[in-house]
Scaffold this active site. Structure first.
Site, mmCIF file in Angstrom:
data_model
loop_
_atom_site.group_PDB
_atom_site.id
_atom_site.type_symbol
_atom_site.label_atom_id
_atom_site.label_comp_id
_atom_site.label_asym_id
_atom_site.label_seq_id
_atom_site.Cartn_x
_atom_site.Cartn_y
_atom_site.Cartn_z
ATOM 1 N N GLY A 40 -1.009 10.672 -6.739
ATOM 2 C CA GLY A 40 -0.495 10.512 -5.391
ATOM 3 C C GLY A 40 0.766 9.685 -5.326
ATOM 4 N N ARG A 68 -9.753 10.483 -13.929
ATOM 5 C CA ARG A 68 -10.257 9.307 -14.641
ATOM 6 C C ARG A 68 -9.401 8.980 -15.864
ATOM 7 N NH1 ARG A 68 -16.732 8.494 -15.089
ATOM 8 N NH2 ARG A 68 -17.184 8.160 -12.884
ATOM 9 N N VAL A 69 -8.811 10.010 -16.480
ATOM 10 C CA VAL A 69 -7.961 9.790 -17.655
ATOM 11 C C VAL A 69 -6.550 10.249 -17.329
ATOM 12 C CG1 VAL A 69 -7.537 10.367 -20.077
ATOM 13 C CG2 VAL A 69 -9.879 10.044 -19.259
ATOM 14 N N ASP A 130 -11.515 0.733 -11.104
ATOM 15 C CA ASP A 130 -10.276 1.178 -11.756
ATOM 16 C C ASP A 130 -10.334 0.830 -13.243
ATOM 17 O OD1 ASP A 130 -7.615 1.833 -12.365
ATOM 18 O OD2 ASP A 130 -6.949 1.203 -10.372
ATOM 19 N N LYS A 142 0.212 -9.153 -21.270
ATOM 20 C CA LYS A 142 0.161 -9.696 -22.635
ATOM 21 C C LYS A 142 1.539 -9.657 -23.280
ATOM 22 C CE LYS A 142 -2.071 -9.190 -27.141
ATOM 23 N NZ LYS A 142 -3.205 -8.601 -27.899
ATOM 24 N N HIS A 287 -12.957 -37.251 14.096
ATOM 25 C CA HIS A 287 -13.641 -37.477 12.820
ATOM 26 C C HIS A 287 -14.861 -36.564 12.676
ATOM 27 C CE1 HIS A 287 -11.033 -40.810 11.728
ATOM 28 N NE2 HIS A 287 -11.175 -41.264 12.965
#
Length: 521
Positions: A40, A68-69, A130, A142, A287
């Site tokens: 999308g 998914r992949v 995800d 990283k 207070h």
């Protein structure tokens, strides 16, 4: 490690939150950066006239398994993770025709929003975990010295401006800051998943349990700003937000100097008590204790009645109301030195009236449901449900020979709501819709009875009294009767309840038991 900024030549974009993306992508493309995208996100960019390459063109492998992949591929992660300064890394990516990816623009499936739905289907929860997104974010973070990782639309403008002024490069400092934010993003995301799935039943129904305390308490808050100091000047402090946009932590300050730690604590106390009432109410906090609370037909009337309770303590107080602040109330409040006023909104006339007091803090609060209360202790925290137990008609039990009159009942129920928000031991003297005396935080209940009477500026004769917990001895009832009160509301539950009830009968007092205690430590 080289700290010299290098030009970004290729970026991969795959986002769930698409706000601001088109404008950001246009600026990247304008700098000559090649854009790669998925699903999308790619469609949105193409529909907006921006040239973009599908990730399948980069990998030579189609998106599969219902999406998914997509990005879990060596040509994606090799392009992100290889060290540009390493000859062996450069040789490896060249051998396998892997192109460098210098920027990763990714935000994640909205797992938290799905999990927040009370009837979220289990399969929907799982599908909103995800995988590719966090993997790319972690890879880029990283390798931050070579790759910029962008996880929030709020960073788009600053990044685009920096790149526009440096021929498409980002500084080492910027990439490090983005990497820190990225690791915090994936940590919070994983924490939300773990906390949610921990509450899923294992009986095959996959239903979320909403009332259990978690086995592992995971909390994520973002710092909004540092405070000048904490409760005292030698203590440091900061305010953190849950990101919900609601509640005191996310309130909007529309006027005044910066809030202090104590201001915020008192502001919460004022707001909480104001939310107990449906009718217009004004709460004056000092207070964390209500020095005066009253209802009225208007906020102005409620404020004047609240002020009558203890005008001395109200000086420098914090006010909470449950209606938009109007000109009439502002005109009255303007006469007194106040620190903070919290309201759902302020109309223009009220803002204009308060504008003369530039230091007065005006705070607009959006109501929020608070599920838990946390208290820090050495070595850990205490966690409990919020004290949100409302009284029901069946809770009320007349235990004395004389039942309270309808007028007394109205006053007792009002006093009970206020007493819940007074530090223990708590005694509140009130008449219908107005506190008259407040005895707070004493080590013995009878002393709270005495102090509440001493503090009264209005006549005590004909008032009623509320106690946050039971009377351990009859002496508290005797002090309340001596002050002039005619009825008492209290939880009951003491071993000496018969003696306490007998004292009330002897003194002509009506007494209600609630069976509900409201300690506030």
């Amino acid at each position: 490690m080289s700290l010299t900024p290098t030009r970004i030549q290729r970026a991969i974009l795959s986002v769930t939150d698409k706000s601001g993306l088109v404008d950001f992508a246009q600026k990247l493309a304008g700098l000559g950066i090649e854009l790669i995208s998925t699903g999308g996100t790619a469609k949105l960019l193409r529909d907006s006239g921006i040239a973009v390459k599908d990730v399948s063109e980069l990998t030579g492998f189609p998106e599969m398994l219902d999406g998914r992949v997509k990005t879990l591929h060596p040509k994606v992660h090799g392009g992100i993770l290889h060290r540009r300064e390493s000859a062996t890394h450069r040789a490896a990516v060249a051998e396998h025709n892997i192109q460098p990816i210098d920027m990763v623009v990714v935000n994640l499936y909205t797992f938290e929003k799905i999990a927040a739905k009370p009837d979220a289907p289990f399969d929907e929860l799982i599908e909103n975990i995800d995988i590719g997104g966090p993997s790319m974010i972690r890879s880029a973070a990283k390798n931050f010295h070579d790759v910029a990782v962008v996880t929030s639309p709020t960073d788009y403008q600053a990044i685009a401006e920096e790149m526009a002024g440096s021929d498409g490069a980002l500084s080492f400092e910027t990439k490090w800051r983005l990497a820190q934010k990225a690791f915090a993003t994936t940590a919070a995301y994983d924490s939300a998943i773990a906390s949610t799935l921990e509450r899923v039943n294992t009986n095959g129904n996959f239903q979320l349990r909403s009332n259990d305390f978690p086995e592992t308490l995971r909390l994520t808050f973002q710092k909004k700003f540092d405070l000048r100091y904490g409760e005292n000047p030698h203590q440091k402090a900061a305010l953190y937000s849950d990101g919900s946009g609601a509640g005191v932590a996310n309130a909007r300050q529309i006027q005044g100097k910066e809030l202090s730690y104590n201001n915020i604590v008192d502001l919460q106390a004022a707001w909480d008590l104001a939310q107990e009432f449906d009718e217009p109410v004004c709460v004056i906090i000092k207070h964390t204790n209500p020095s005066g609370t009253a209802t009225g037909k208007t906020l102005a009337e409620a404020y004047k009645r609240a002020l009558e309770c203890d005008p001395v303590s109200a000086f420098g107080g914090v006010i909470g109301v449950n209606r938009p602040m109007d000109a009439g109330a502002a005109e009255e409040m303007h006469k007194l030195f106040l620190e903070v006023i919290a309201a759902p909104a302020f109309d223009e006339a009220a803002k204009a009236r308060f504008a003369m007091k530039k230091n007065l803090r005006l705070i607009e609060v959006t109501a929020a449901t608070q599920k838990w209360v946390l208290k820090s202790i050495s070595g850990g925290v205490l966690l409990q449900d919020t004290d949100s137990r409302p009284l029901q008609d069946f809770d009320l039990k007349v235990v004395t020979q004389r039942a309270p009159t309808p007028e007394e009942i109205r006053a007792l129920l009002f006093a009970w709501k206020v007493c819940k928000h007074v530090k223990s031991n708590a005694i509140v003297y009130a008449r219908d819709g107005q506190t008259v005396g407040v005895g707070a935080g004493q080590m013995s209940r009878v002393d709270s009875c005495k102090i509440g009477a001493i503090k009264a500026q209005l006549p005590l004769q004909g008032t009623v009294a509320a106690s946050d917990a039971f009377f351990p001895f009859p002496d508290g009832v005797e002090e309340i009767a001596k002050a002039g009160a005619t009825a008492i509301i209290q939880p009951g539950g003491s071993q000496r309840d018969p003696e306490v009830i007998a004292a009330a009968d002897r003194l002509g007092l009506a007494m209600l038991f609630t069976g509900v205690r409201h300690f506030r430590h």
